[in-house]
Design an enzyme around this catalytic site. Structure first.
Site, mmCIF file in Angstrom:
data_model
loop_
_atom_site.group_PDB
_atom_site.id
_atom_site.type_symbol
_atom_site.label_atom_id
_atom_site.label_comp_id
_atom_site.label_asym_id
_atom_site.label_seq_id
_atom_site.Cartn_x
_atom_site.Cartn_y
_atom_site.Cartn_z
ATOM 1 N N LYS A 1 63.578 3.765 69.969
ATOM 2 C CA LYS A 1 63.504 2.306 70.067
ATOM 3 C C LYS A 1 62.466 1.793 69.067
ATOM 4 O O LYS A 1 61.265 1.821 69.336
ATOM 5 C CB LYS A 1 63.120 1.845 71.467
ATOM 6 N N GLU B 1 50.001 7.742 71.746
ATOM 7 C CA GLU B 1 49.119 7.603 70.586
ATOM 8 C C GLU B 1 48.820 6.116 70.486
ATOM 9 O O GLU B 1 49.679 5.313 70.119
ATOM 10 C CB GLU B 1 49.799 8.133 69.327
ATOM 11 N N CYS C 1 45.888 2.147 63.369
ATOM 12 C CA CYS C 1 45.136 2.607 64.536
ATOM 13 C C CYS C 1 43.925 3.456 64.170
ATOM 14 O O CYS C 1 42.900 3.414 64.849
ATOM 15 C CB CYS C 1 46.051 3.392 65.464
ATOM 16 N N GLU D 1 39.968 -3.505 69.228
ATOM 17 C CA GLU D 1 40.820 -3.349 68.054
ATOM 18 C C GLU D 1 41.378 -4.710 67.648
ATOM 19 O O GLU D 1 42.014 -5.383 68.453
ATOM 20 C CB GLU D 1 41.962 -2.376 68.356
#
Length: 487
Positions: A181, A255, A290, A390
């Site tokens: 997906k 992750e 990331c 973040e």
């Protein structure tokens, strides 16, 4: 420079087994070019019905793929790698249209993805089992490593081709089938990859592509026909994945995000440290990565010098049309990302979280796309949003420290633990800090390009499980013990 026309984009569709669907029960999504804000395609989105059809197709294909001659499976993965490299120019053009990555910088991702397929093709037929010592003559006890079955893979929008290499290559090498997906606003890379994989000989149903949002993600994670989920994305989305997967007790690889510290000591190579701080912390993917070093921790003795050099270099960056050969930083991927970054920066300026040293605004003359200037904050409050969360944009937060212990304390003082970076020529310090830093990976005097043979993943809120190397292969295998009595 001659622009590549949007015809490089594959036809928006869902690929389920041997079928290609141009509509889905999840509705549709208008994909906008990040550089212009203009609609360039309408993407059909999967819903529960298409998820079920894709899982059914994968389960039907699984026995044939699992039992395929290992040499043939290896050759298919090698051919996929070859075709990715041969298609590098088109894949780069797709990335530019899809995410706004400067075209001249998008090309190398094809080689990176191909390397993962080449590497895992090499493991096929070599990742054998184990014999367990038992009393001589009484029994034979051994361990088999078998494919898990059908993998539900959910990849991010900021680097879909590399994510495909990291997830799909080991899953296929281990003998699994996959339902992928991709996000609705970054599905073209996955669709082009599916075309290349089919041309390389991958049988229908082994790899299925169902673009979508939560209407596809939730039923995929909760489907009883999914044997394992591999997910890359935000912690917020990961909580939803875990909650849904828990209902079927489906194992998950996560992750997630990061707020990686980049620690610079006076004895480090300052030229290299500054180049990395700007190049990896701001330029790469316009800060949308990331593992990027978005927190720069600088020893007080060199703080002023490093800050001046970083700020000066950031101001020299060329932000603009991703098709221009002089552009090193393109737009953010979506309007939502632009709004998010703008909001975070405005709030930080208002509450005094740090001193704004450069940027903090949209660049002049680029109002049509999702552009944001490279932004640098100095003397950032370690407890602030700038230092703790973040941001996923071109925003660099700089903090001071006076000792190794303080550097480690500042570096570890976030909920994340994906990566950490150290610049020093002191070998003792390099080893001591590598052990002390809370991160899934530590790099000293460099920025790794995630080697396919090395384990990649995080701790704390950065997730669990590993991609890369034998560790990544084992994630897609189940362990079976066999005991045969001989007496």
């Amino acid at each position: 420079m001659q622009r590549t026309l949007p015809e490089c984009l594959p036809t928006p569709r869902l690929i389920i087994g041997a079928e290609e669907l141009t509509s889905g029960s999840g509705g549709s999504h208008e994909h906008r070019n990040p550089a212009t804000g203009e609609v360039q395609a309408v993407v059909p989105m999967a819903g529960a019905a298409e998820v079920d059809a894709a899982v059914t197709a994968a389960r039907a294909a699984f026995p044939g793929w699992r039992d395929l001659d290992l040499n043939r499976r290896r050759d298919i993965l090698l051919e996929i790698a070859r075709r990715i490299v041969a298609d590098q120019e088109r894949l780069a053009a797709i990335a530019t249209h899809e995410m706004g990555i400067p075209n001249l910088l998008a090309g190398p991702t094809a080689q990176m993805a191909a390397d993962w397929f080449t590497y895992y093709a090499g493991w096929i037929g070599k990742a054998g089992g184990d014999v367990i010592p038992v009393a001589a003559g009484d029994a034979l006890d051994y361990v088999r490593y078998e494919p898990v079955g059908v993998i539900g893979a959910i990849i991010p929008w900021n680097g879909p081709l590399v994510a495909i290499g990291m997830k799909i290559a080991p899953a296929l090498a281990a003998g699994n089938c996959v339902v992928l997906k991709p996000p609705e606003h970054a599905s073209f890379t996955a669709l082009r990859f599916a075309e290349l994989a089919a041309e390389a000989g991958l049988p229908p149903g082994v790899f299925n592509v169902i673009p979508g949002d939560g209407q596809a993600g939730a039923p995929l994670c909760g489907h009883p026909g999914i044997d394992k989920i591999t997910f890359t994305g935000s912690a917020e989305s990961a909580r939803k994945v875990l909650t849904t997967a828990a209902q079927a007790i489906t194992p998950v690889i996560l992750e997630l995000g990061g707020k990686s510290a980049n620690i610079v000591f006076p004895d480090g190579d300052l030229d290299a440290a500054v180049t990395m701080a700007v190049g990896a912390g701001l330029v790469t993917l316009s800060g949308q990565g990331c593992m990027l070093p978005t927190r720069l921790l600088v020893h007080n003795d060199i703080y002023d010098e490093v800050v001046a050099r970083v700020t000066g270099a950031a101001q020299q960056l060329t932000v603009g049309d991703p098709w221009e050969p002089t552009t090193v930083m393109g737009p953010l991927a979506t309007a939502a990302q632009l709004e998010r970054v703008s909001t975070v920066v405005s709030k930080a300026v208002a509450d005094g979280s740090g001193k704004l040293l450069g940027g903090g605004e949209r660049p002049a003359g680029l109002s049509g796309g999702y552009y944001y200037s490279p932004t640098v904050f100095g003397d950032v409050d370690p407890a602030s949003h700038l230092a703790q969360k973040e941001i996923f944009g071109p925003v660099l937060s700089i903090l001071r420290f006076n000792s190794e212990d303080e550097a480690v304390q500042l570096a570890n003082n976030t909920e994340y633990g994906l990566a950490a970076y150290v610049h020093t020529r002191d070998l003792r310090r390099a080893h001591v800090l590598s052990a002390a830093l809370d991160a899934g990976g530590v790099a000293v005097n460099g920025f790794p390009i995630v080697p396919s043979a090395a384990p990649f993943g995080g701790i704390k809120q950065s997730g669990f499980g590993r991609e890369g190397g034998i560790w990544g292969l084992r994630e897609f295998q189940r362990t079976k013990n066999v005991y045969i009595g001989l007496s």
